[in-house]
Design a protein around this motif. Structure first.
Motif, PDB file in Angstrom:
ATOM      1  N   GLU A 192      -6.594  18.002  43.556  1.00 48.59           N
ATOM      2  CA  GLU A 192      -5.863  18.935  44.220  1.00 48.59           C
ATOM      3  C   GLU A 192      -4.957  19.313  44.699  1.00 48.59           C
ATOM      4  O   GLU A 192      -3.552  19.515  44.698  1.00 48.59           O
ATOM      5  CB  GLU A 192      -7.028  19.965  44.737  1.00 48.59           C
ATOM      6  N   CYS A 193      -4.458  18.164  45.671  1.00 44.43           N
ATOM      7  CA  CYS A 193      -3.554  18.461  46.578  1.00 44.43           C
ATOM      8  C   CYS A 193      -2.453  17.463  46.005  1.00 44.43           C
ATOM      9  O   CYS A 193      -1.564  17.926  45.373  1.00 44.43           O
ATOM     10  CB  CYS A 193      -3.573  17.242  47.848  1.00 44.43           C
ATOM     11  N   ARG A 194      -2.869  16.447  44.851  1.00 39.90           N
ATOM     12  CA  ARG A 194      -1.862  15.626  44.111  1.00 39.90           C
ATOM     13  C   ARG A 194      -0.951  16.743  43.073  1.00 39.90           C
ATOM     14  O   ARG A 194      -0.328  16.669  42.843  1.00 39.90           O
ATOM     15  CB  ARG A 194      -2.883  14.451  43.178  1.00 39.90           C
ATOM     16  N   ARG A 195      -2.237  17.495  42.097  1.00 38.14           N
ATOM     17  CA  ARG A 195      -1.306  18.335  41.386  1.00 38.14           C
ATOM     18  C   ARG A 195      -0.484  19.672  42.364  1.00 38.14           C
ATOM     19  O   ARG A 195       0.585  19.796  41.663  1.00 38.14           O
ATOM     20  CB  ARG A 195      -2.622  19.526  41.181  1.00 38.14           C
ATOM     21  N   THR A 210     -11.115   2.996  52.892  1.00 34.39           N
ATOM     22  CA  THR A 210     -11.880   3.847  52.087  1.00 34.39           C
ATOM     23  C   THR A 210     -11.422   4.736  50.955  1.00 34.39           C
ATOM     24  O   THR A 210     -11.381   3.500  49.750  1.00 34.39           O
ATOM     25  CB  THR A 210     -12.753   5.479  53.220  1.00 34.39           C
ATOM     26  N   LEU A 211      -9.557   5.045  51.155  1.00 37.32           N
ATOM     27  CA  LEU A 211      -9.618   5.964  50.133  1.00 37.32           C
ATOM     28  C   LEU A 211      -8.916   4.812  49.341  1.00 37.32           C
ATOM     29  O   LEU A 211      -8.250   5.110  48.347  1.00 37.32           O
ATOM     30  CB  LEU A 211      -8.603   7.100  50.805  1.00 37.32           C
ATOM     31  N   GLU A 212      -8.027   4.297  50.400  1.00 36.24           N
ATOM     32  CA  GLU A 212      -7.453   2.925  49.443  1.00 36.24           C
ATOM     33  C   GLU A 212      -8.795   2.489  48.758  1.00 36.24           C
ATOM     34  O   GLU A 212      -7.826   1.330  47.442  1.00 36.24           O
ATOM     35  CB  GLU A 212      -6.171   1.991  50.218  1.00 36.24           C
ATOM     36  N   SER A 213      -9.779   1.749  48.907  1.00 40.80           N
ATOM     37  CA  SER A 213     -10.488   1.129  48.102  1.00 40.80           C
ATOM     38  C   SER A 213     -11.171   1.511  46.865  1.00 40.80           C
ATOM     39  O   SER A 213     -11.991   0.633  46.177  1.00 40.80           O
ATOM     40  CB  SER A 213     -11.802   0.810  49.607  1.00 40.80           C
ATOM     41  N   LYS A 217      -6.088   6.205  39.074  1.00 39.31           N
ATOM     42  CA  LYS A 217      -5.482   6.106  38.651  1.00 39.31           C
ATOM     43  C   LYS A 217      -4.571   7.180  39.254  1.00 39.31           C
ATOM     44  O   LYS A 217      -4.831   8.196  39.524  1.00 39.31           O
ATOM     45  CB  LYS A 217      -4.670   5.925  36.950  1.00 39.31           C
ATOM     46  N   ARG A 218      -3.087   7.771  39.668  1.00 40.85           N
ATOM     47  CA  ARG A 218      -2.359   8.070  39.695  1.00 40.85           C
ATOM     48  C   ARG A 218      -2.425   9.025  40.922  1.00 40.85           C
ATOM     49  O   ARG A 218      -2.424   9.844  41.302  1.00 40.85           O
ATOM     50  CB  ARG A 218      -2.351   9.794  38.936  1.00 40.85           C
ATOM     51  N   GLY A 219      -2.626   8.100  41.920  1.00 38.49           N
ATOM     52  CA  GLY A 219      -3.008   8.824  43.155  1.00 38.49           C
ATOM     53  C   GLY A 219      -4.311   9.233  43.331  1.00 38.49           C
ATOM     54  O   GLY A 219      -4.331   9.944  44.413  1.00 38.49           O
ATOM     55  N   LEU A 220      -5.185   9.576  42.516  1.00 42.22           N
ATOM     56  CA  LEU A 220      -6.814   9.564  42.787  1.00 42.22           C
ATOM     57  C   LEU A 220      -7.605   8.802  43.906  1.00 42.22           C
ATOM     58  O   LEU A 220      -7.384   7.792  43.372  1.00 42.22           O
ATOM     59  CB  LEU A 220      -6.694  10.367  41.135  1.00 42.22           C
ATOM     60  N   VAL A 221      -8.879   9.525  43.618  1.00 42.48           N
ATOM     61  CA  VAL A 221      -9.880   8.574  44.549  1.00 42.48           C
ATOM     62  C   VAL A 221     -11.116   8.993  43.231  1.00 42.48           C
ATOM     63  O   VAL A 221     -11.252  10.022  43.035  1.00 42.48           O
ATOM     64  CB  VAL A 221     -10.207   8.765  45.395  1.00 42.48           C
ATOM     65  N   LYS A 222     -12.089   7.521  43.282  1.00 45.75           N
ATOM     66  CA  LYS A 222     -13.517   7.986  42.725  1.00 45.75           C
ATOM     67  C   LYS A 222     -14.594   7.922  43.591  1.00 45.75           C
ATOM     68  O   LYS A 222     -14.317   7.297  44.851  1.00 45.75           O
ATOM     69  CB  LYS A 222     -13.832   6.766  41.754  1.00 45.75           C
ATOM     70  N   ALA A 223     -15.373   9.441  43.289  1.00 42.17           N
ATOM     71  CA  ALA A 223     -16.281   9.496  44.202  1.00 42.17           C
ATOM     72  C   ALA A 223     -17.404   9.033  43.680  1.00 42.17           C
ATOM     73  O   ALA A 223     -17.570   8.145  42.937  1.00 42.17           O
ATOM     74  CB  ALA A 223     -16.423  11.245  43.366  1.00 42.17           C
ATOM     75  N   TRP A 238       0.653   0.893  48.551  1.00 41.59           N
ATOM     76  CA  TRP A 238      -0.139   2.046  49.014  1.00 41.59           C
ATOM     77  C   TRP A 238      -0.330   3.505  47.494  1.00 41.59           C
ATOM     78  O   TRP A 238       0.844   3.684  46.982  1.00 41.59           O
ATOM     79  CB  TRP A 238       0.112   3.349  50.342  1.00 41.59           C
ATOM     80  N   GLN A 239      -1.678   3.417  46.868  1.00 41.64           N
ATOM     81  CA  GLN A 239      -1.735   4.534  46.030  1.00 41.64           C
ATOM     82  C   GLN A 239      -2.533   5.842  45.951  1.00 41.64           C
ATOM     83  O   GLN A 239      -2.343   6.936  45.630  1.00 41.64           O
ATOM     84  CB  GLN A 239      -3.051   4.276  45.657  1.00 41.64           C
ATOM     85  N   VAL A 240      -2.889   5.910  47.492  1.00 41.00           N
ATOM     86  CA  VAL A 240      -3.372   7.251  47.964  1.00 41.00           C
ATOM     87  C   VAL A 240      -2.839   7.860  49.061  1.00 41.00           C
ATOM     88  O   VAL A 240      -2.559   9.065  48.893  1.00 41.00           O
ATOM     89  CB  VAL A 240      -4.562   7.105  48.169  1.00 41.00           C
ATOM     90  N   VAL A 241      -2.670   7.046  50.363  1.00 34.90           N
ATOM     91  CA  VAL A 241      -1.859   7.656  51.591  1.00 34.90           C
ATOM     92  C   VAL A 241      -1.002   8.303  51.790  1.00 34.90           C
ATOM     93  O   VAL A 241      -0.194   7.087  51.291  1.00 34.90           O
ATOM     94  CB  VAL A 241      -3.039   6.548  52.665  1.00 34.90           C
ATOM     95  N   ASP A 242      -0.497   9.038  52.087  1.00 38.65           N
ATOM     96  CA  ASP A 242       0.591   9.699  52.317  1.00 38.65           C
ATOM     97  C   ASP A 242       1.040   8.810  53.663  1.00 38.65           C
ATOM     98  O   ASP A 242       2.452   8.729  54.318  1.00 38.65           O
ATOM     99  CB  ASP A 242       1.511  11.096  51.955  1.00 38.65           C
ATOM    100  N   GLY A 243      -0.009   9.890  54.811  1.00 40.06           N
ATOM    101  CA  GLY A 243       0.449   9.664  56.017  1.00 40.06           C
ATOM    102  C   GLY A 243      -0.804   9.462  56.351  1.00 40.06           C
ATOM    103  O   GLY A 243      -2.085   9.513  56.391  1.00 40.06           O
ATOM    104  N   LEU A 244      -0.636   9.204  57.985  1.00 42.68           N
ATOM    105  CA  LEU A 244      -1.748   8.354  59.257  1.00 42.68           C
ATOM    106  C   LEU A 244      -1.554   8.612  60.241  1.00 42.68           C
ATOM    107  O   LEU A 244      -0.505   8.953  60.984  1.00 42.68           O
ATOM    108  CB  LEU A 244      -2.170   7.039  58.779  1.00 42.68           C
TER     109      LEU A 244
END
Length: 293
Positions: A192-195, A210-213, A217-223, A238-244
């Motif tokens: 939803e954040c990506r949308r 965790t998120l990068e592991s 696709k498209r910066g989403l993560v698999k549950a 980097w595929q998911v994380v924008d900031g840290l």
């Protein structure tokens, strides 16, 4: 903002060898199967398969020597393992936080409260995901009021977080394995954040890893659940994380390398120079910074 809800286990135990009365220090690392734990032991060379260790009212047996100070330890049943941890286990604080007690007491109970984040729910870490220590419940309430959504993941911090960075890890681009879990709800929040073209902020290096592991696709993560050995270095895509949001870490650590991979070595080193000049605090209870790609 994604946070780590892992709870620190009182995984440091002092045992007595049943045959000689000698003292053995243990750091439980992970439960490899019911009632069987992998642990770091000190001393190591004086142990052998079959050695019985007294832990309060529980007797555990050394099953195997794994090398590098690691052993497998059988408690007989999961209930006995939990009893030993509850009776004689203490929180495995980092070595620079000096404590002299070897069993739970009033001061150790304070550590159990203080060395947990407000997000801690799922027990299993041997160290706190310390970026979360910067948050109080009122602060999170205010963040939510301003539109920041908070979602949890779990990554159980392992013994390797204390280990120095080795040339072998650098060349293999692999670190100590750690287990993680991402719920369908959190995966949905990230989608939803990506949308809505928002930014995914990781609260701590454990969350970033965790998120990068679990990146799809498209910066989403698999549950789901899994184990990660991912070593994030400069050049990582980097595929998911924008900031840290992260603490100031020690030199020659994989955590500092990860921060440099996100924000760039020059910017991070400039931030560290400023932190040293202004006498910021480092280590677990130290200061933090918010960096972006």
């Amino acid at each position: 903002m994604v946070v780590n809800d892992s709870r620190v286990l009182p995984a440091r135990l002092w045992a007595v060898k049943k045959d000689t009365g000698g003292s053995v220090e243990l750091l439980l690392h992970r439960e490899v199967k019911p009632a069987m734990w992998e642990a770091l032991s000190r001393p190591y060379r004086r142990l052998k398969p079959g050695t019985e260790l007294i832990l309060g009212a529980t007797v555990a047996t050394v099953q195997e020597l794994l090398g590098e100070g690691k052993i497998t330890l059988s408690f007989g049943s999961p209930a006995l393992a939990r009893a030993a941890i509850r009776q004689v286990g203490v929180v495995p604080l980092p070595p620079y936080i000096r404590r002299s007690f070897r069993s739970p007491n009033a001061e150790e109970r304070k550590d159990r409260r203080r060395y947990q984040t407000i997000f801690a729910r799922t027990e299993g870490s041997v160290a706190a995901p310390t970026a979360g220590l910067h948050f109080s419940k009122p602060l999170v309430t205010e963040l939510r009021r301003q539109g920041v959504r908070v979602a949890p993941v779990t990554l159980h911090v392992g013994w390797g977080t204390f280990a120095p960075l080795s040339e072998q890890s650098w060349q293999a681009r692999r670190l100590h394995p750690e287990t993680y879990a991402i719920s369908a709800e959190t995966a949905g929040e990230i989608a939803e954040c990506r949308r809505r073209k928002g930014r995914v902020i990781a609260c701590g290096t454990t969350v970033a890893r965790t998120l990068e592991s679990a990146a799809g696709k498209r910066g989403l993560v698999k549950a789901g659940e899994g184990r990660t050995e991912l070593f994030i270095q400069p050049g990582h895509r980097w595929q998911v994380v924008d900031g840290l949001l992260t603490n100031f870490h020690l030199p020659r650590s994989s955590l500092l390398v990860l921060v440099c991979a996100l924000a760039g070595p020059e910017r991070v080193m400039a931030a560290y120079a400023e932190a040293v000049r202004r006498e910021y605090r480092f280590y677990s209870y130290g200061d933090a910074m918010l960096v972006f790609r």
